[in-house]
Design a protein around this motif. Sequence first.
Motif, PDB file in Angstrom:
ATOM      1  N   ARG A   1     -15.487  -8.427 -21.666  1.00 18.27           N
ATOM      2  CA  ARG A   1     -16.915  -8.303 -21.333  1.00 18.27           C
ATOM      3  C   ARG A   1     -17.277  -9.134 -20.103  1.00 18.27           C
ATOM      4  O   ARG A   1     -18.031  -8.686 -19.246  1.00 18.27           O
ATOM      5  N   ALA A   2     -16.733 -10.338 -20.019  1.00 14.27           N
ATOM      6  CA  ALA A   2     -17.033 -11.198 -18.877  1.00 14.27           C
ATOM      7  C   ALA A   2     -16.502 -10.610 -17.575  1.00 14.27           C
ATOM      8  O   ALA A   2     -17.026 -10.913 -16.494  1.00 14.27           O
ATOM      9  N   GLY A   3     -15.490  -9.759 -17.687  1.00 14.47           N
ATOM     10  CA  GLY A   3     -14.887  -9.181 -16.499  1.00 14.47           C
ATOM     11  C   GLY A   3     -15.550  -7.914 -16.005  1.00 14.47           C
ATOM     12  O   GLY A   3     -15.172  -7.381 -14.949  1.00 14.47           O
ATOM     13  N   ILE A   4     -16.531  -7.406 -16.719  1.00 14.55           N
ATOM     14  CA  ILE A   4     -17.203  -6.174 -16.299  1.00 14.55           C
ATOM     15  C   ILE A   4     -18.007  -6.458 -15.021  1.00 14.55           C
ATOM     16  O   ILE A   4     -18.860  -7.347 -15.015  1.00 14.55           O
ATOM     17  N   PRO A   5     -17.739  -5.734 -13.941  1.00 12.05           N
ATOM     18  CA  PRO A   5     -18.434  -6.009 -12.668  1.00 12.05           C
ATOM     19  C   PRO A   5     -19.941  -5.803 -12.784  1.00 12.05           C
ATOM     20  O   PRO A   5     -20.408  -4.867 -13.428  1.00 12.05           O
ATOM     21  N   ARG A   6     -20.676  -6.700 -12.121  1.00 13.49           N
ATOM     22  CA  ARG A   6     -22.134  -6.613 -12.120  1.00 13.49           C
ATOM     23  C   ARG A   6     -22.693  -6.482 -10.707  1.00 13.49           C
ATOM     24  O   ARG A   6     -23.902  -6.457 -10.524  1.00 13.49           O
ATOM     25  N   VAL A   7     -21.815  -6.415  -9.723  1.00 10.06           N
ATOM     26  CA  VAL A   7     -22.272  -6.295  -8.333  1.00 10.06           C
ATOM     27  C   VAL A   7     -22.071  -4.862  -7.851  1.00 10.06           C
ATOM     28  O   VAL A   7     -21.275  -4.112  -8.409  1.00 10.06           O
ATOM     29  N   SER A   8     -22.786  -4.494  -6.809  1.00 10.64           N
ATOM     30  CA  SER A   8     -22.632  -3.159  -6.231  1.00 10.64           C
ATOM     31  C   SER A   8     -21.289  -3.052  -5.523  1.00 10.64           C
ATOM     32  O   SER A   8     -20.673  -4.055  -5.144  1.00 10.64           O
ATOM     33  N   ASP A   9     -20.833  -1.815  -5.326  1.00 13.86           N
ATOM     34  CA  ASP A   9     -19.571  -1.603  -4.619  1.00 13.86           C
ATOM     35  C   ASP A   9     -19.643  -2.145  -3.199  1.00 13.86           C
ATOM     36  O   ASP A   9     -18.667  -2.702  -2.682  1.00 13.86           O
ATOM     37  N   ASP A  10     -20.789  -1.977  -2.548  1.00 10.02           N
ATOM     38  CA  ASP A  10     -20.939  -2.468  -1.169  1.00 10.02           C
ATOM     39  C   ASP A  10     -20.822  -3.984  -1.114  1.00 10.02           C
ATOM     40  O   ASP A  10     -20.188  -4.540  -0.205  1.00 10.02           O
ATOM     41  N   GLU A  11     -21.432  -4.667  -2.081  1.00 11.11           N
ATOM     42  CA  GLU A  11     -21.350  -6.120  -2.126  1.00 11.11           C
ATOM     43  C   GLU A  11     -19.929  -6.567  -2.433  1.00 11.11           C
ATOM     44  O   GLU A  11     -19.422  -7.530  -1.855  1.00 11.11           O
ATOM     45  N   ALA A  12     -19.270  -5.844  -3.344  1.00  9.30           N
ATOM     46  CA  ALA A  12     -17.885  -6.171  -3.685  1.00  9.30           C
ATOM     47  C   ALA A  12     -16.984  -6.017  -2.461  1.00  9.30           C
ATOM     48  O   ALA A  12     -16.097  -6.843  -2.220  1.00  9.30           O
ATOM     49  N   GLU A  13     -17.230  -4.985  -1.681  1.00 11.71           N
ATOM     50  CA  GLU A  13     -16.428  -4.758  -0.473  1.00 11.71           C
ATOM     51  C   GLU A  13     -16.642  -5.878   0.547  1.00 11.71           C
ATOM     52  O   GLU A  13     -15.698  -6.338   1.196  1.00 11.71           O
ATOM     53  N   ARG A  14     -17.877  -6.344   0.661  1.00 15.42           N
ATOM     54  CA  ARG A  14     -18.174  -7.435   1.597  1.00 15.42           C
ATOM     55  C   ARG A  14     -17.414  -8.705   1.203  1.00 15.42           C
ATOM     56  O   ARG A  14     -16.778  -9.356   2.042  1.00 15.42           O
ATOM     57  N   VAL A  15     -17.470  -9.044  -0.068  1.00 13.25           N
ATOM     58  CA  VAL A  15     -16.801 -10.258  -0.547  1.00 13.25           C
ATOM     59  C   VAL A  15     -15.278 -10.095  -0.456  1.00 13.25           C
ATOM     60  O   VAL A  15     -14.557 -11.043  -0.112  1.00 13.25           O
ATOM     61  N   ALA A  16     -14.793  -8.884  -0.738  1.00 16.35           N
ATOM     62  CA  ALA A  16     -13.355  -8.623  -0.634  1.00 16.35           C
ATOM     63  C   ALA A  16     -12.861  -8.889   0.784  1.00 16.35           C
ATOM     64  O   ALA A  16     -11.754  -9.409   0.987  1.00 16.35           O
ATOM     65  N   GLY A  17     -13.677  -8.555   1.768  1.00 14.42           N
ATOM     66  CA  GLY A  17     -13.303  -8.816   3.154  1.00 14.42           C
ATOM     67  C   GLY A  17     -13.121 -10.302   3.426  1.00 14.42           C
ATOM     68  O   GLY A  17     -12.199 -10.716   4.145  1.00 14.42           O
ATOM     69  N   LEU A  18     -13.986 -11.131   2.843  1.00 11.54           N
ATOM     70  CA  LEU A  18     -13.885 -12.581   3.007  1.00 11.54           C
ATOM     71  C   LEU A  18     -12.622 -13.127   2.338  1.00 11.54           C
ATOM     72  O   LEU A  18     -11.903 -13.956   2.911  1.00 11.54           O
ATOM     73  N   VAL A  19     -12.355 -12.644   1.113  1.00  9.53           N
ATOM     74  CA  VAL A  19     -11.192 -13.123   0.366  1.00  9.53           C
ATOM     75  C   VAL A  19      -9.899 -12.614   0.998  1.00  9.53           C
ATOM     76  O   VAL A  19      -8.876 -13.301   0.993  1.00  9.53           O
TER      77      VAL A  19
END
Length: 318
Positions: free
Chosen positions: A269-287
């Motif tokens: 349950r804690a692992g269920i994403p709560r952010v939008s795909d666009d936001e996830a993509e932005r953060v993925a770019g940083l990581v």
Amino acid sequence: MLMLIGVTAAVQAAERPVVRVGILQFGTVSWELEVMQRQGLLEREGVEIRIVPLALKDAANVAIQGGEVDVIANDWIWVSRMRSEGRDYVFAPYSQAVGGVSVRPDANIASFADLKGKRLGIAGGALDKSWLLLRAYARRTVGEDAATFVRPQFAAPPLLNELVMRGELPAAMNFWHYTARLTAAGMQELISMPQILAGLGIEDELPLVGWVFRERWAQASRQAVEGFLRASAAAKQLMLESDAVWEELRPLMRAEDEATFVALRDGFRAGIPRVSDDEAERVAGLVFAILAAEGGQALVGSASTLAPGTFWKRSPDR
């Protein structure tokens, strides 16, 4: 009349597009697929799935590249590398559950600095994303690469848990569901992945695992892909809200006791994403930039940034 209804249902089922999903035989992805099937979520979306059991993570990569399956679970790092090499894979976020560092309560380890010189069991190998992020975190917090700060010991996830439980390893960085089992057995979480990311200046949530498929196949089978992804989202919502759904999953989870069952349920349950795909993509770019610096070409390939198009663009009405 009953015969006619049965024939009609059979015809309708035959007309539904089939998505072949390759999954590890005892992985946690199978829990969500089970909910999708049990609760009629796929049928509601007009989609069927055919589950293809696989033995190893590498087998999943081989299966999708060979056209034996349509969808697998993998990370955006692999997808970005494939795209930088001219392959057309895409990623749709599935989970942000990633294990952290667990320690034995009798190991006298209260902070990350206390790990210095101690053995740390690590799942996934030297290029595992969690390990690479921990190495970067160590540089930021203690001024030394974790590869020299601790004594890394790489091993398969079940063996790591066994060694920790027997007292032969003081600490381990394992996959999330193995970490959950350690927590249920009384081990303590020293540092979580969100804490590691925060130490690297990444405060936002980041789904690391997702559904991976070929872009050309998805464009040609958009009804199947979008239906599958909607069923996936609906299953997660049920798994978040309903304890009854989890009771049905008990046999599949192989939980040794109630504490383990609860730890696995709550960890999912804690692992269920709560952010939008666009936001996830932005953060993925940083990581990605951090991982590229740590893992180099062996991990991310020749690209220095997240490959364009790595994240699948879903229909606006999803």
